[in-house]
Design an enzyme around this catalytic site. Structure first.
Site, mmCIF file in Angstrom:
data_model
loop_
_atom_site.group_PDB
_atom_site.id
_atom_site.type_symbol
_atom_site.label_atom_id
_atom_site.label_comp_id
_atom_site.label_asym_id
_atom_site.label_seq_id
_atom_site.Cartn_x
_atom_site.Cartn_y
_atom_site.Cartn_z
ATOM 1 N N ASP A 64 0.732 -1.188 0.043
ATOM 2 C CA ASP A 64 -0.017 -0.032 -0.232
ATOM 3 C C ASP A 64 0.637 1.209 0.120
ATOM 4 O O ASP A 64 2.069 1.281 -0.213
ATOM 5 C CB ASP A 64 -1.170 -0.023 1.082
ATOM 6 C CG ASP A 64 -0.466 0.328 2.544
ATOM 7 O OD1 ASP A 64 0.949 0.379 2.648
ATOM 8 O OD2 ASP A 64 -0.962 0.061 3.276
ATOM 9 N N ARG A 67 4.278 2.308 2.199
ATOM 10 C CA ARG A 67 5.519 1.437 2.056
ATOM 11 C C ARG A 67 5.646 1.694 0.358
ATOM 12 O O ARG A 67 5.411 0.945 -0.373
ATOM 13 C CB ARG A 67 5.487 -0.014 2.278
ATOM 14 C CG ARG A 67 5.380 -0.135 3.687
ATOM 15 C CD ARG A 67 5.365 -1.914 4.002
ATOM 16 N NE ARG A 67 5.356 -2.128 5.477
ATOM 17 C CZ ARG A 67 4.345 -1.701 6.268
ATOM 18 N NH1 ARG A 67 3.075 -1.593 5.752
ATOM 19 N NH2 ARG A 67 4.527 -2.183 7.739
ATOM 20 N N HIS A 101 -4.174 -2.209 7.552
ATOM 21 C CA HIS A 101 -4.284 -0.952 7.305
ATOM 22 C C HIS A 101 -5.752 -0.364 6.660
ATOM 23 O O HIS A 101 -6.375 -1.316 6.144
ATOM 24 C CB HIS A 101 -3.152 -0.374 6.376
ATOM 25 C CG HIS A 101 -1.788 -0.534 7.078
ATOM 26 N ND1 HIS A 101 -0.478 -0.337 6.180
ATOM 27 C CD2 HIS A 101 -1.382 -0.891 7.932
ATOM 28 C CE1 HIS A 101 0.324 -0.510 7.137
ATOM 29 N NE2 HIS A 101 -0.221 -0.899 8.198
ATOM 30 N N HIS A 166 13.154 -4.624 9.360
ATOM 31 C CA HIS A 166 12.055 -4.739 10.236
ATOM 32 C C HIS A 166 12.487 -5.082 11.610
ATOM 33 O O HIS A 166 13.169 -6.195 11.886
ATOM 34 C CB HIS A 166 11.063 -5.783 9.735
ATOM 35 C CG HIS A 166 9.701 -5.861 10.224
ATOM 36 N ND1 HIS A 166 9.390 -6.265 11.489
ATOM 37 C CD2 HIS A 166 8.532 -5.328 9.731
ATOM 38 C CE1 HIS A 166 8.072 -6.150 11.867
ATOM 39 N NE2 HIS A 166 7.544 -5.495 10.636
ATOM 40 N N LYS A 176 6.146 -11.488 3.875
ATOM 41 C CA LYS A 176 5.346 -10.631 4.431
ATOM 42 C C LYS A 176 4.145 -10.164 3.538
ATOM 43 O O LYS A 176 3.122 -9.600 3.945
ATOM 44 C CB LYS A 176 6.107 -9.437 4.976
ATOM 45 C CG LYS A 176 6.845 -9.662 6.320
ATOM 46 C CD LYS A 176 7.312 -8.283 6.678
ATOM 47 C CE LYS A 176 6.444 -7.512 7.900
ATOM 48 N NZ LYS A 176 5.545 -6.403 7.197
ATOM 49 N N HIS A 192 2.175 -11.215 14.665
ATOM 50 C CA HIS A 192 2.832 -10.468 15.292
ATOM 51 C C HIS A 192 3.082 -11.070 16.842
ATOM 52 O O HIS A 192 4.018 -10.401 17.494
ATOM 53 C CB HIS A 192 2.187 -9.214 15.270
ATOM 54 C CG HIS A 192 2.399 -8.399 13.879
ATOM 55 N ND1 HIS A 192 2.209 -9.002 12.579
ATOM 56 C CD2 HIS A 192 3.278 -7.159 13.562
ATOM 57 C CE1 HIS A 192 2.293 -8.000 11.711
ATOM 58 N NE2 HIS A 192 2.947 -7.232 12.246
ATOM 59 N N GLN A 294 5.833 5.549 13.385
ATOM 60 C CA GLN A 294 6.748 5.628 12.367
ATOM 61 C C GLN A 294 8.414 5.823 12.993
ATOM 62 O O GLN A 294 9.369 5.434 12.570
ATOM 63 C CB GLN A 294 6.491 6.632 11.164
ATOM 64 C CG GLN A 294 5.371 6.093 10.268
ATOM 65 C CD GLN A 294 5.589 4.789 9.562
ATOM 66 O OE1 GLN A 294 6.608 4.794 9.127
ATOM 67 N NE2 GLN A 294 4.471 4.124 9.343
ATOM 68 N N LYS A 297 10.894 3.062 14.629
ATOM 69 C CA LYS A 297 11.868 2.317 14.229
ATOM 70 C C LYS A 297 13.150 3.092 14.383
ATOM 71 O O LYS A 297 14.314 2.187 14.590
ATOM 72 C CB LYS A 297 11.513 2.371 12.536
ATOM 73 C CG LYS A 297 12.614 1.552 11.641
ATOM 74 C CD LYS A 297 12.302 1.677 10.225
ATOM 75 C CE LYS A 297 10.866 1.591 9.733
ATOM 76 N NZ LYS A 297 11.031 1.533 8.178
#
Length: 419
Positions: A64, A67, A101, A166, A176, A192, A294, A297
């Site tokens: 989507d 990414r 999402h 990741h 994934k 997860h 976000q 990370k």
């Protein structure tokens, strides 16, 4: 040196004797164009494509809008190869791997498909639509693998995406695309959840971490799910920091992905001789620091270069807040054991990110430069600041004599690795 923050930047003023190093990728950009890189990768799996036949229905899975993969460049070239095999546009569908999402807008579909928009059908995956989900089986750790019906009923399934680090699946890309990409909400959550050790109170599995595939329980659950989906092949890109395609891997869904991960590890892992007393990390500016989820990370990667009890200054504007309306609620839990118990009782992917945030906030002294309120930052176990200079002044009293600092200008893309 300037460090990005939202759409602006902060100057970094440090005495040279305090600087232990700047963590940046050792990467020479290729002279070949992205189209040439894509075409060469597709040549590598032309023998597989040659086995496709007219009349077969093809589903191509892609990421989507959150990414960026270079899909508007590679999807037309991929479809061109299928057309040459006698497969017309009407027999090709692009399935957007939303995971959990939101659906995409028409404008976002157009950005993802590029020149293909309006030529081939594009569908958003819906993780909550039982009519369009098919159960394929269970993984070894008991996850029921339920994925999109269109992917199951296609004659040929192609997975596309981008390879990067990741923080608990090791690397993105490859398997994934199936789970969580086109899986049910329950399968997404369960895959997860594998980040936690099986026994209550035993915390996070240390092998479910950035850059690790071997014995990673999250990765292995995803591998099993992908094998059940039986993809014909994958096509994955690797991007530079400015989002240019610098490499591409196509072929068997597991071996081509592993080759891409090795390339990424080689060029985007940064060896450090020893951990520093302080790490100053920028996410790389907007949109990498658009929200805290976000930005996490960069916080995770920076922690790999920091001594226990050390100081981290995280530059993350967070103009859109946390990035999820339930994320902040998790910080009602102040003790990690209490937090873990709540997470096991009612698992949420964003809860896992919140748990990981609190772990680091309690292990290190974290100063967050952001737009979040002081109350919000302090509730997450961190210290608020409004500028880099203010954060440096705060840090000075927390550091040992003779302290050294590592600087990460692009914290969400580079993984420090201690030698």
């Amino acid at each position: 040196m300037y460090l990005k923050y939202g759409s602006a930047s902060f100057p970094l003023n440090l005495p040279s004797h305090r600087l232990a190093g700047v963590i940046e990728p050792a990467l020479d950009l290729p002279s070949t164009s992205p189209r040439e890189i894509i075409s060469r990768a597709l040549d590598e799996c032309q023998a597989i494509i040659a086995g496709f036949n007219p009349g077969e229905k093809v589903v191509i899975v892609t990421s989507d809008i959150t990414r960026y993969t270079g899909s508007e460049i590679y999807l037309p070239l991929l479809v061109e190869r299928l057309n040459r095999q006698g497969i017309p546009d009407k027999d090709i569908q692009v399935l957007i791997a939303l995971g959990i999402h939101r659906s995409q807008t028409s404008h976002e579909h157009e950005k993802i498909l590029g020149p293909l928009y309006g030529r081939v059908k594009v569908i958003d995956h819906d993780c909550d639509d039982p009519r369009n989900l098919v159960v394929l089986g269970k993984t070894g750790n008991g996850i029921e693998v339920s994925i999109n019906r269109r992917a199951v009923e296609a004659d040929r399934l192609i997975l596309t995406g981008v390879i990067g680090f990741h923080y608990f699946a090791g690397f993105g890309g490859g398997r994934k695309s199936v789970m969580p990409g086109i899986a049910s909400r329950q399968a997404c959550m369960a895959s997860h959840f594998a980040v936690l050790n099986p026994l209550p109170g035993s915390g996070k599995n240390p092998l479910a971490t950035t850059g690790t595939l071997e014995n990673n329980p999250v990765h292995h659950a995803m591998l099993e799910a992908c094998a059940m989906a039986k993809p014909a092949f994958i096509f994955n890109t690797v991007l530079s920091l400015d989002k240019r395609i610098i490499a591409a891997y196509a072929g068997h869904w597991q071996t081509a992905h592993e080759a891409g991960c090795r390339f990424y590890q080689k060029h985007f892992a940064y060896p450090v001789d020893s951990k520093a007393d302080m790490v100053i990390v920028s996410c790389g500016g907007f949109p990498k620091d658009i929200n805290f989820i976000q930005a996490h990370k960069s916080m995770e990667y920076a922690s790999q270069a920091l001594c226990d009890g050390g100081v981290m200054i995280l530059l993350a504007e967070c103009r859109d807040g946390f990035g999820n309306e339930t994320f902040f609620n998790w910080f009602q839990h102040k003790r990690l054991d209490e937090f873990e118990a709540a997470l096991r009782a009612c698992y949420e992917i964003n809860g896992q990110t919140a748990y990981s945030t609190l772990q680091k906030a309690q292990r290190f002294k974290v100063i967050l430069v952001s737009r979040l309120s002081s109350h919000q930052v302090e509730s997450m176990g961190m210290m608020p600041a409004t500028s880099l200079d203010e954060a440096l002044n705060m840090a000075e009293g927390m550091l040992p004599e003779g302290w050294k600092v590592l600087v990460m200008p692009e914290g969400g893309s580079i993984l420090p690795v201690c030698r």
